[in-house]
Write a protein that holds these residues in place. Sequence first.
Motif, PDB file in Angstrom:
ATOM      1  N   LEU A  46       0.826  -1.204   0.000  1.00 15.46           N
ATOM      2  CA  LEU A  46       0.000   0.000   0.000  1.00 15.46           C
ATOM      3  C   LEU A  46       0.865   1.260   0.000  1.00 15.46           C
ATOM      4  O   LEU A  46       0.611   2.210  -0.741  1.00 15.46           O
ATOM      5  N   PHE A  47       1.900   1.260   0.821  1.00 12.07           N
ATOM      6  CA  PHE A  47       2.759   2.443   0.950  1.00 12.07           C
ATOM      7  C   PHE A  47       3.471   2.763  -0.355  1.00 12.07           C
ATOM      8  O   PHE A  47       3.584   3.936  -0.753  1.00 12.07           O
ATOM      9  N   LEU A  48       3.960   1.736  -1.055  1.00  8.15           N
ATOM     10  CA  LEU A  48       4.757   1.960  -2.256  1.00  8.15           C
ATOM     11  C   LEU A  48       3.919   2.439  -3.444  1.00  8.15           C
ATOM     12  O   LEU A  48       4.477   2.771  -4.502  1.00  8.15           O
ATOM     13  N   GLN A  49       2.596   2.514  -3.280  1.00  9.03           N
ATOM     14  CA  GLN A  49       1.758   3.089  -4.332  1.00  9.03           C
ATOM     15  C   GLN A  49       1.982   4.594  -4.469  1.00  9.03           C
ATOM     16  O   GLN A  49       1.571   5.199  -5.459  1.00  9.03           O
ATOM     17  N   THR A  74       3.796   5.474  -7.846  1.00  9.84           N
ATOM     18  CA  THR A  74       2.978   5.510  -9.056  1.00  9.84           C
ATOM     19  C   THR A  74       1.874   6.574  -8.964  1.00  9.84           C
ATOM     20  O   THR A  74       1.329   6.989  -9.980  1.00  9.84           O
ATOM     21  N   THR A  75       1.550   7.005  -7.740  1.00 10.89           N
ATOM     22  CA  THR A  75       0.616   8.120  -7.586  1.00 10.89           C
ATOM     23  C   THR A  75       1.210   9.378  -8.212  1.00 10.89           C
ATOM     24  O   THR A  75       0.513  10.153  -8.882  1.00 10.89           O
ATOM     25  N   LEU A  76       2.509   9.585  -8.014  1.00 16.38           N
ATOM     26  CA  LEU A  76       3.200  10.714  -8.637  1.00 16.38           C
ATOM     27  C   LEU A  76       3.168  10.589 -10.155  1.00 16.38           C
ATOM     28  O   LEU A  76       2.949  11.575 -10.869  1.00 16.38           O
ATOM     29  N   ALA A  97     -16.441  10.076  -3.809  1.00 17.94           N
ATOM     30  CA  ALA A  97     -15.901   8.724  -3.947  1.00 17.94           C
ATOM     31  C   ALA A  97     -14.822   8.445  -2.901  1.00 17.94           C
ATOM     32  O   ALA A  97     -14.760   7.347  -2.334  1.00 17.94           O
ATOM     33  N   CYS A  98     -13.977   9.437  -2.619  1.00 17.19           N
ATOM     34  CA  CYS A  98     -12.928   9.251  -1.612  1.00 17.19           C
ATOM     35  C   CYS A  98     -13.524   9.055  -0.213  1.00 17.19           C
ATOM     36  O   CYS A  98     -13.018   8.256   0.581  1.00 17.19           O
ATOM     37  N   SER A 140      -7.524   7.161  -8.260  1.00 18.01           N
ATOM     38  CA  SER A 140      -6.432   6.440  -7.605  1.00 18.01           C
ATOM     39  C   SER A 140      -5.457   7.377  -6.906  1.00 18.01           C
ATOM     40  O   SER A 140      -4.777   6.981  -5.956  1.00 18.01           O
ATOM     41  N   ILE A 141      -5.377   8.634  -7.361  1.00 17.00           N
ATOM     42  CA  ILE A 141      -4.385   9.562  -6.805  1.00 17.00           C
ATOM     43  C   ILE A 141      -4.673   9.892  -5.342  1.00 17.00           C
ATOM     44  O   ILE A 141      -3.840   9.623  -4.471  1.00 17.00           O
ATOM     45  N   PRO A 142      -5.851  10.449  -5.006  1.00 20.77           N
ATOM     46  CA  PRO A 142      -6.120  10.704  -3.578  1.00 20.77           C
ATOM     47  C   PRO A 142      -6.256   9.422  -2.774  1.00 20.77           C
ATOM     48  O   PRO A 142      -5.901   9.386  -1.587  1.00 20.77           O
ATOM     49  N   ALA A 143      -6.756   8.351  -3.409  1.00 25.88           N
ATOM     50  CA  ALA A 143      -6.920   7.085  -2.686  1.00 25.88           C
ATOM     51  C   ALA A 143      -5.566   6.519  -2.261  1.00 25.88           C
ATOM     52  O   ALA A 143      -5.407   6.027  -1.130  1.00 25.88           O
ATOM     53  N   SER A 144      -4.585   6.581  -3.151  1.00 26.41           N
ATOM     54  CA  SER A 144      -3.253   6.071  -2.819  1.00 26.41           C
ATOM     55  C   SER A 144      -2.580   6.914  -1.749  1.00 26.41           C
ATOM     56  O   SER A 144      -1.894   6.389  -0.865  1.00 26.41           O
ATOM     57  N   LEU A 145      -2.782   8.227  -1.811  1.00 25.55           N
ATOM     58  CA  LEU A 145      -2.239   9.102  -0.768  1.00 25.55           C
ATOM     59  C   LEU A 145      -2.846   8.756   0.587  1.00 25.55           C
ATOM     60  O   LEU A 145      -2.144   8.667   1.601  1.00 25.55           O
ATOM     61  N   GLY A 146      -4.166   8.547   0.594  1.00 26.45           N
ATOM     62  CA  GLY A 146      -4.839   8.182   1.839  1.00 26.45           C
ATOM     63  C   GLY A 146      -4.370   6.840   2.366  1.00 26.45           C
ATOM     64  O   GLY A 146      -4.182   6.668   3.580  1.00 26.45           O
TER      65      GLY A 146
END
Length: 278
Positions: A52-55, A58-60, A99-100, A203-209
């Motif tokens: 989860l953390f290493l996402q 790819t979020t960047l 959605a978030c 996926s961007i805010p979801a991965s940050l969360g």
Amino acid sequence: MHTVLSTDLSVAILAGIVQGIVEWLPVSSQGNLALVLTLVGTDPAVALQLALFLQLGTTLSAATYYRDEIRTALAAVPGWRPRAAYEGDNAIASYVVVACLLTGVVGIPLYLFAVDLAGQLTGGVFIAVIGVLLIATGVLQFASESVSMGGRTTPTLRDSVLVGAVQGVAILPGISRSGVTTSAFLFRSYEPPAAFRLSFLLSIPASLGAAVLTLLSAGGLPGISLSAAAVALSVSAVVGYLTIDVLMRVVDRVPFWAVCFGLGGLAIVGGGVVAVVV
């Protein structure tokens, strides 16, 4: 538990490459990265947290690739009004926020459950469980391909709630976030390109969360040194940016439900073998 990843930068590089490639494919980047980390000796619970953390890397990549859409959504925020929440450019901003929220409501309890369960499983059983969930993802994608493609491109409140909840379920390793969210859009009669675009924007805010949740629950970096984390995140960001355009085109040609079935079957068999040997 001191993991291989915390001392071996070569494994960090491997993890970054795997994440950078499979993030764009509907075959569960989290599940497959957790499989790789478990196979190299990482504790299952730590492997789940690291995946989860290493996402973040790819979020960047995704934020850079979709920078125009993000800029449009941000520009609409000052003029956002409740009565026009899903009209024009406001629709994307409203979709992401709603959605978030649903992702958090569904995903946080599932994450805590998954980490606790993973801590009680042996490596072989954990791998087999991921295999079962990969096959479940494949079944959903196979079903979505039989749906008549519609022409919708703009999300509604109902779509936001549905896709957000579905993305929350994808916190489980083996459930492909992009696979299930895209399938949900297809079931709602969206054009495939719009379905993929809306899925990756979310996926961007979801991965940050997810990364923040991982850091809080683990009390810091989960079983990984700062240098190894920096290497893994950097590699995943670079590989992700270099491969996203190519792999987005591959998605239109390859039946990824079959890939999920194959990977899931191998994981079940391999996990069973590991469990018996151990």
